[in-house]
Write a protein that holds these residues in place. Structure first.
Motif, PDB file in Angstrom:
ATOM      1  N   UNK A   1       0.755  -1.287   0.113  1.00  0.00           N
ATOM      2  CA  UNK A   1      -0.006  -0.116   0.172  1.00  0.00           C
ATOM      3  C   UNK A   1       0.898   1.255   0.009  1.00  0.00           C
ATOM      4  N   UNK A   2       2.058   0.969  -0.049  1.00  0.00           N
ATOM      5  CA  UNK A   2       2.973   2.327   0.061  1.00  0.00           C
ATOM      6  C   UNK A   2       3.388   2.773  -1.253  1.00  0.00           C
ATOM      7  N   UNK A   3       4.026   4.071  -1.314  1.00  0.00           N
ATOM      8  CA  UNK A   3       4.349   4.701  -2.624  1.00  0.00           C
ATOM      9  C   UNK A   3       5.418   3.640  -3.442  1.00  0.00           C
ATOM     10  N   UNK A   4       5.072   3.586  -4.622  1.00  0.00           N
ATOM     11  CA  UNK A   4       5.882   2.683  -5.532  1.00  0.00           C
ATOM     12  C   UNK A   4       7.464   3.362  -5.691  1.00  0.00           C
TER      13      UNK A   4
ATOM     14  N   UNK B   1       5.745  -2.376  -6.163  1.00  0.00           N
ATOM     15  CA  UNK B   1       4.981  -2.610  -7.374  1.00  0.00           C
ATOM     16  C   UNK B   1       3.534  -3.013  -6.969  1.00  0.00           C
ATOM     17  N   UNK B   2       2.457  -2.844  -7.950  1.00  0.00           N
ATOM     18  CA  UNK B   2       1.261  -3.058  -7.659  1.00  0.00           C
ATOM     19  C   UNK B   2       0.756  -4.542  -7.517  1.00  0.00           C
ATOM     20  N   UNK B   3       1.371  -5.218  -6.386  1.00  0.00           N
ATOM     21  CA  UNK B   3       1.229  -6.768  -6.494  1.00  0.00           C
ATOM     22  C   UNK B   3       1.404  -7.289  -5.047  1.00  0.00           C
ATOM     23  N   UNK B   4       1.012  -8.188  -4.544  1.00  0.00           N
ATOM     24  CA  UNK B   4       1.152  -8.723  -3.220  1.00  0.00           C
ATOM     25  C   UNK B   4       2.136  -9.693  -3.288  1.00  0.00           C
TER      26      UNK B   4
ATOM     27  N   UNK C   1      11.406  -7.263  -1.584  1.00  0.00           N
ATOM     28  CA  UNK C   1      11.234  -5.842  -1.581  1.00  0.00           C
ATOM     29  C   UNK C   1      12.395  -5.150  -0.986  1.00  0.00           C
ATOM     30  N   UNK C   2      12.709  -5.555   0.293  1.00  0.00           N
ATOM     31  CA  UNK C   2      13.746  -5.007   0.891  1.00  0.00           C
ATOM     32  C   UNK C   2      15.051  -5.054   0.434  1.00  0.00           C
ATOM     33  N   UNK C   3      15.309  -6.283  -0.265  1.00  0.00           N
ATOM     34  CA  UNK C   3      16.591  -6.601  -0.991  1.00  0.00           C
ATOM     35  C   UNK C   3      16.645  -5.493  -2.123  1.00  0.00           C
TER      36      UNK C   3
END
Length: 236
Positions: free
Chosen positions: A92-95, A136-139, A146-148
């Motif tokens: 839900x954060x900014x891409x 990105x807009x996916x889960x 994502x952290x890496x």
């Protein structure tokens, strides 16, 4: 620059980040990366860090206390740090984009929280998180990948990590365009030849060709970047 990752899978992120350029940057001392297991801060005898969400719903939610204690430990052990920012990797954060990556290099320390299961108790976000960032807009199943990606994108902009500033100053997205096509040996491959201008040694002509090809590639592959740039111009 220092990166501290709060995660349930520290071995996963350290294994990814010890390779290639980011791994060498750690060995040379240009960046520091640590990964802490949130389970180590659980008061439960089984090292439990999750529970069912109030109000019902599927899945489990990471509890606030172990995360906070992990965060407090990092802060306590790095008192010399100047500017720090806490980031929660969240869909839900900014891409994340190149501009954001460059912005984050202004900090001395990034503390990154990786959620898992159905996420984290909202109170820990309220208490310690400065910003939520998505890739990105996916889960995904967790925030480790994502952290890496965030660390890779930011760390390569830190002075000394790449061989020279030119390595990232003229690449894709830095100037709002994708990068021009590049070639190396052999000169001919499957009937396709390297453009003559690149063999000419005429640097001014090469730069003109690269600028033209960069624009053409952006129009073909990422027209949304041109639209975004145009909209920003109109706002001004």
């Amino acid at each position: 620059m220092r990166f501290d990752i709060m995660t349930l899978f520290p071995e996963f992120v350290t294994r990814v980040l010890e390779e290639s350029i980011i791994g060498r940057a750690q060995k040379s001392g240009h960046i520091t990366v640590t990964a802490r297991n949130i389970r180590d801060y659980s008061k439960d005898k089984h090292r439990r860090v999750d529970d069912t969400p109030y109000g019902g719903g599927k899945g489990m939610l990471m509890m606030a206390p172990p995360i906070y204690d992990c965060y407090a430990s990092i802060v306590e052990e790095t008192p010399e740090i100047g500017k720090r920012r806490v980031i929660y990797m969240s869909p839900r954060g900014k891409v994340l984009d190149q501009s954001k990556a460059r912005e984050l290099t202004a900090y001395d320390q990034l503390i990154i929280l990786c959620g898992h299961y159905e996420g984290v108790d909202a109170r820990i976000i309220e208490e310690i998180v400065d910003e939520e960032i998505s890739i990105g807009d996916f889960v995904l199943t967790g925030g480790e990948l994502p952290a890496c990606i965030l660390i890779d994108a930011v760390a390569r902009l830190v002075d000394g990590v790449l061989a020279a500033p030119e390595c990232h100053e003229n690449e894709s997205l830095t100037n709002g365009l994708v990068e021009y096509p590049q070639y190396t040996r052999p000169v001919s491959f499957h009937g396709m030849d390297v453009p003559e201008v690149l063999l000419s040694g005429h640097h001014a002509n090469i730069e003109k060709w690269r600028a033209k090809e960069s624009l053409a590639a952006t129009e073909r592959l990422r027209p949304d970047l041109l639209k975004r740039s145009s909209e920003k111009g109109e706002e001004k």
